[in-house]
Structure formats: structure tokens, C-alpha cells
Design an enzyme around this catalytic site. Sequence first.
Site, short mmCIF file in Angstrom:
data_model
loop_
_atom_site.label_atom_id
_atom_site.label_comp_id
_atom_site.label_asym_id
_atom_site.label_seq_id
_atom_site.Cartn_x
_atom_site.Cartn_y
_atom_site.Cartn_z
N ASN A 167 -7.69 -1.86 13.97
CA ASN A 167 -9.09 -2.08 13.56
C ASN A 167 -9.20 -3.34 12.69
O ASN A 167 -10.25 -3.60 12.11
CB ASN A 167 -9.64 -0.87 12.80
N GLU A 185 -9.42 -1.35 4.89
CA GLU A 185 -10.09 -0.96 6.12
C GLU A 185 -11.40 -1.74 6.29
O GLU A 185 -11.92 -2.31 5.31
CB GLU A 185 -10.41 0.55 6.08
N HIS A 210 -7.33 -3.95 9.97
CA HIS A 210 -7.00 -3.79 8.54
C HIS A 210 -5.74 -4.54 8.15
O HIS A 210 -4.85 -4.75 8.97
CB HIS A 210 -6.96 -2.31 8.11
N ASP A 253 0.81 -1.22 0.00
CA ASP A 253 0.00 0.00 0.00
C ASP A 253 0.84 1.27 0.00
O ASP A 253 2.06 1.22 0.14
CB ASP A 253 -0.97 -0.01 1.19
C1 GLP Z 1 -0.37 0.61 8.38
C2 GLP Z 1 -0.08 -0.21 7.14
C3 GLP Z 1 -0.31 -1.69 7.36
C4 GLP Z 1 0.30 -2.11 8.67
C5 GLP Z 1 -0.41 -1.42 9.78
C6 GLP Z 1 0.09 -1.80 11.16
O1 GLP Z 1 -1.62 1.17 8.37
N1 GLP Z 1 -0.84 0.21 6.03
O2 GLP Z 1 0.20 -2.41 6.27
O3 GLP Z 1 0.19 -3.50 8.82
O4 GLP Z 1 -0.26 -0.01 9.62
O5 GLP Z 1 1.21 -1.03 11.52
P1 GLP Z 1 2.16 -1.36 12.70
O6 GLP Z 1 2.96 -2.54 12.32
O7 GLP Z 1 3.01 -0.11 12.86
O8 GLP Z 1 1.30 -1.60 13.89
#
Ligand code: GLP
Length: 251
Positions: free
Chosen positions: A137, A144, A139, A67
Site C-alpha cells: 500500500n 500507513e 507504506h 518500527d
Molecule cells: C512491514 C514493515 C516494513 C516493510 C514492509 C515490506 O510492514 N513494517 O518496514 O518495508 O513490511 O515488507 P516486505 O519486505 O516483506 O515486503
Amino acid sequence: MNLIYCEDYAELSRKAASVVASQLILNPSSVLGLATGNTPIGCYAQLVEAVLNGDISFSEARTFNLDEYVGASREDEQSFGHFMDTHLFSKVDLNPENINLLDGRAKDIGQECLRYDEKLGFVQCGIDCQILGVGRNGHIGFNEPDDHFPLNTHIVDLEEGTIEAQRAYYAPGAVIPTQGITMGMRPIMGAKQVILLASGESKAAILEEALFGLVKPEIPASILRFHGNLTVIADRAALSVIIEKHPSVVL
Ligand code: GLP
């Protein structure tokens, strides 16, 4: 589902890197699906070390990132492209031509989504190993919570909590992107192997809900339960609710 318990983040990072390393050893021209966020940083650091030690090479591998923020270019410090350059791409022997990133600055985001899906479609056998983190959440990538599971690459309005989670990375008062582009569920679910990483207490409730609750688009990560080769690598803190509610699964 294969659930791997790790005592802490360091162990999670070593184990995740070992899975990716063995994938590259067995198939040097593997197609890797890569994630950003804090969770995979330790895994990427371990992989860099393995390359420096001569144990693995990315020279024949191809990568697809999940992403990007709409409006962000690889040069922007907060972009996911920049994140990947910092933590992995600039430090390993990947051929730049084999790196696939979404362009958040594309003039026509709809076309950019189609371009990415076409690129993914050219990879005949799909992604060999997809690394995922999970948002609070539920995702995955920027998929989302929704009323359906989007299949293709698409533009997303980010939830308030997702935007807030990014605030720490921006200067006070800076405008935080409110939209993202993300790979859809088709290439993720089509990957031969999915590795879901979760670390820390903030992921404990959602991890339990995603892995043991109903499979529903309101919890996007829950779809992974339908994947035939899902490995969850999580630390004690992220597993705390699962340990409490389903002790026999972990201990
Ligand atoms: C972001 C990314 C995701 C990632 C998520 C969790 O929103 N788009 O791909 O998995 O955050 O992030 P973290 O690993 O910092 O908790």
C-alpha cells in the site's frame, strides 16, 4: 533519484549490501536506519558475510530500527527486534548499546515514542544511511496511507492488507497485532542517504505509483521523491510496471 536495476533478488541483495558496506568503510561510526520485512534479508546476509570476511565492521556503528508491533517484545519470534537479532545483530560485531529498537511492550507507548525521538535527536547529524522496504500500500516503516505525513514516532492502526501480509508468519488462528509504532518522516527524510529496496511483482504497481505518481500521504513512499539523495534498488519483477510505462528511465 538514482534507480538501480537488478536482474533478480540475489543481485539486489548484493548491491544493497555493497552500498551499506561502503558507507561503513568510509565512516565506521555511521548511524544506520534499518528495516525489517523479507526484502532486506538477503542484504543482511551479505553484510554478515562481509563481516566474517573481515571486509567491514559494525563495531563503531549505531543503528535505529524503523518500527515494531504494539505488544511485541524482542523475545517474541514475530517481533521486529527478534527479526533483527536473527538476521543481523547476533551475527555481526555491533555493540549492543548502539542498537536502538522500539519497545512494543512499553507500558506507555506515547512515552516510548518520545523516548525514541529524543534518542534520534541526540544523534547530532542524523541517520547516515536509511534502508527502507515498501509495503504493497506504499507504506514505509509502518507509516500507513494517511491524510498527512506524520513527522515523529507514533502509534499506527495497521491496514487490513498489512495485517494480512503478516499472517504467513503466525501459527493458524494466532492473533496478529493490529497496531504498530513507527519512526515518522522527519528522521527518514533527514537521513543523508535513503536506500529503497523493492523486490517481486507484488511491489511493481506501488513502486511505479510512488516514484512517478503524485507525491501524497495516501502513498507514503512518494514523499521520498523530495529526498535529495534517494537510491532505489529494485529487481526486474518490482520494476516491471515502470519498465512498461517509463522504459527510458530503466533501460
Ligand atoms: C512491514 C514493515 C516494513 C516493510 C514492509 C515490506 O510492514 N513494517 O518496514 O518495508 O513490511 O515488507 P516486505 O519486505 O516483506 O515486503
